[in-house]
Design an enzyme around this catalytic site. Structure first.
Site, PDB file in Angstrom:
ATOM      1  N   ILE A  83      -7.080   8.077  -0.435  1.00  0.00           N
ATOM      2  CA  ILE A  83      -7.094   6.621  -0.586  1.00  0.00           C
ATOM      3  C   ILE A  83      -7.899   6.129   0.618  1.00  0.00           C
ATOM      4  O   ILE A  83      -7.686   6.571   1.750  1.00  0.00           O
ATOM      5  CB  ILE A  83      -5.660   6.035  -0.608  1.00  0.00           C
ATOM      6  CG1 ILE A  83      -5.657   4.513  -0.721  1.00  0.00           C
ATOM      7  CG2 ILE A  83      -4.825   6.475   0.582  1.00  0.00           C
ATOM      8  CD1 ILE A  83      -4.247   3.904  -0.954  1.00  0.00           C
ATOM      9  N   SER A  84      -8.875   5.253   0.370  1.00  0.00           N
ATOM     10  CA  SER A  84      -9.757   4.824   1.463  1.00  0.00           C
ATOM     11  C   SER A  84      -8.962   4.092   2.538  1.00  0.00           C
ATOM     12  O   SER A  84      -7.925   3.480   2.267  1.00  0.00           O
ATOM     13  CB  SER A  84     -10.857   3.903   0.937  1.00  0.00           C
ATOM     14  OG  SER A  84     -11.608   4.530  -0.077  1.00  0.00           O
ATOM     15  N   GLN A  85      -9.498   4.146   3.747  1.00  0.00           N
ATOM     16  CA  GLN A  85      -8.934   3.410   4.886  1.00  0.00           C
ATOM     17  C   GLN A  85      -8.909   1.909   4.552  1.00  0.00           C
ATOM     18  O   GLN A  85      -9.865   1.402   3.955  1.00  0.00           O
ATOM     19  CB  GLN A  85      -9.882   3.685   6.049  1.00  0.00           C
ATOM     20  CG  GLN A  85      -9.556   3.018   7.328  1.00  0.00           C
ATOM     21  CD  GLN A  85     -10.561   3.434   8.403  1.00  0.00           C
ATOM     22  OE1 GLN A  85     -11.398   4.315   8.191  1.00  0.00           O
ATOM     23  NE2 GLN A  85     -10.478   2.797   9.544  1.00  0.00           N
ATOM     24  N   PRO A  86      -7.846   1.189   4.906  1.00  0.00           N
ATOM     25  CA  PRO A  86      -7.793  -0.249   4.594  1.00  0.00           C
ATOM     26  C   PRO A  86      -9.040  -1.017   5.051  1.00  0.00           C
ATOM     27  O   PRO A  86      -9.529  -1.891   4.326  1.00  0.00           O
ATOM     28  CB  PRO A  86      -6.545  -0.721   5.345  1.00  0.00           C
ATOM     29  CG  PRO A  86      -5.663   0.477   5.381  1.00  0.00           C
ATOM     30  CD  PRO A  86      -6.590   1.660   5.505  1.00  0.00           C
TER      31      PRO A  86
ATOM     32  N   ARG B  21       0.834  -1.215   0.000  1.00  0.00           N
ATOM     33  CA  ARG B  21       0.000   0.000   0.000  1.00  0.00           C
ATOM     34  C   ARG B  21       0.858   1.251   0.000  1.00  0.00           C
ATOM     35  O   ARG B  21       0.421   2.299  -0.485  1.00  0.00           O
ATOM     36  CB  ARG B  21      -0.934  -0.025   1.219  1.00  0.00           C
ATOM     37  CG  ARG B  21      -1.956   1.129   1.256  1.00  0.00           C
ATOM     38  CD  ARG B  21      -2.981   0.908   2.362  1.00  0.00           C
ATOM     39  NE  ARG B  21      -4.043   1.910   2.381  1.00  0.00           N
ATOM     40  CZ  ARG B  21      -4.056   2.966   3.175  1.00  0.00           C
ATOM     41  NH1 ARG B  21      -3.069   3.176   4.014  1.00  0.00           N
ATOM     42  NH2 ARG B  21      -5.061   3.818   3.130  1.00  0.00           N
TER      43      ARG B  21
END
Ligand code: SAH
Length: 219
Positions: A66-69, A40
């Protein structure tokens, strides 16, 4: 030229991140494997490398994140991905989510409306050898030329599910999208039972950047 290195430290941090996701309720082994595999930190600007494996969203330029995992894992798990399925993603952003889907064996098509993000993803993702197909345009229209899709994933806050996307979904297919007009959205999963019958289930609250409805932006 960005120098990409995936060290043992990065791999260790990814293992920890996966443990965190399991604690938070992610159980799909294929989702967890993809997250454990994909670096990531390659998708973040270098200033944020230290934070790449915290369970947090991060800026990726052009006012986007970028979205949270956990959110990536949750949406992907809800999609119930099988190998070779055709998946349309709305909101390429960094391209990380698209790579997670590709790693799981899906055939991925992804649309982005911000030219700079589209171009960045377009030049970067091939270096990771994921065969993701990227498009610059307005996700509200979907990709009629490549329809129908088995699954459709919206990764920005949608005020409603665009009709074009419902049409471009196979019968038996599924759309996963955060739906809501305000700061907070409800995660919705929509299964197409027949041409005009959709079964909706709700899966908690999330916070996404908005899905913008207008012409694609050329900067
Ligand atoms: N999936 C991304 C995160 C997406 S953030 C990742 O893995 O990094 C949401 C993205 O949706 C932003 O990049 C934003 O520019 C894009 N977006 C917003 N409205 C859109 C639209 N109408 N069509 C396509 N992309 C859109």
């Amino acid at each position: 030229m960005v120098y990409l290195e995936d060290t043992y430290r990065h791999k260790g941090l990814r293992k920890k991140l996966v443990e965190t996701l399991v604690k938070k309720g992610i159980w799909d082994e294929n989702v967890l494997k993809a997250i454990e595999k994909i670096p990531r930190h390659y998708f973040l600007d270098s200033g944020f490398l230290e934070f790449a494996y915290e369970d947090k969203p991060f800026p990726i330029g052009a006012g986007q994140t970028i979205s949270q995992p956990y959110t990536v894992a949750f949406q992907t798990q809800l999609l119930d991905i099988r190998k070779t399925e055709k998946v349309l993603e709305i909101g390429t952003g960094s391209g990380y989510q698209a790579c997670v889907l590709s790693e799981m064996g899906a055939r991925v098509f992804s649309i982005e409306r911000q030219k700079s993000l589209y171009q960045k993803a377009k030049s970067f993702i091939p270096t990771l050898r994921y065969p993701v197909k990227l498009f610059f345009g307005d996700g509200y229209n979907g990709l009629p030329a490549f329809a129908p899709f088995d699954k459709i994933l919206i990764t920005a806050a949608a005020p409603f599910i665009p009709e074009a996307l419902k049409e471009q979904l196979k019968t038996g297919g599924r759309i996963v999208a955060p739906v809501g007009k305000g700061d907070i959205q409800v995660m919705v999963s929509l299964v197409k039972k027949s041409e005009d019958i959709f079964e909706t289930t709700e899966h908690g609250h999330f916070r996404f950047v908005p899905l913008l409805e207008d012409k694609a932006e050329d900067h």
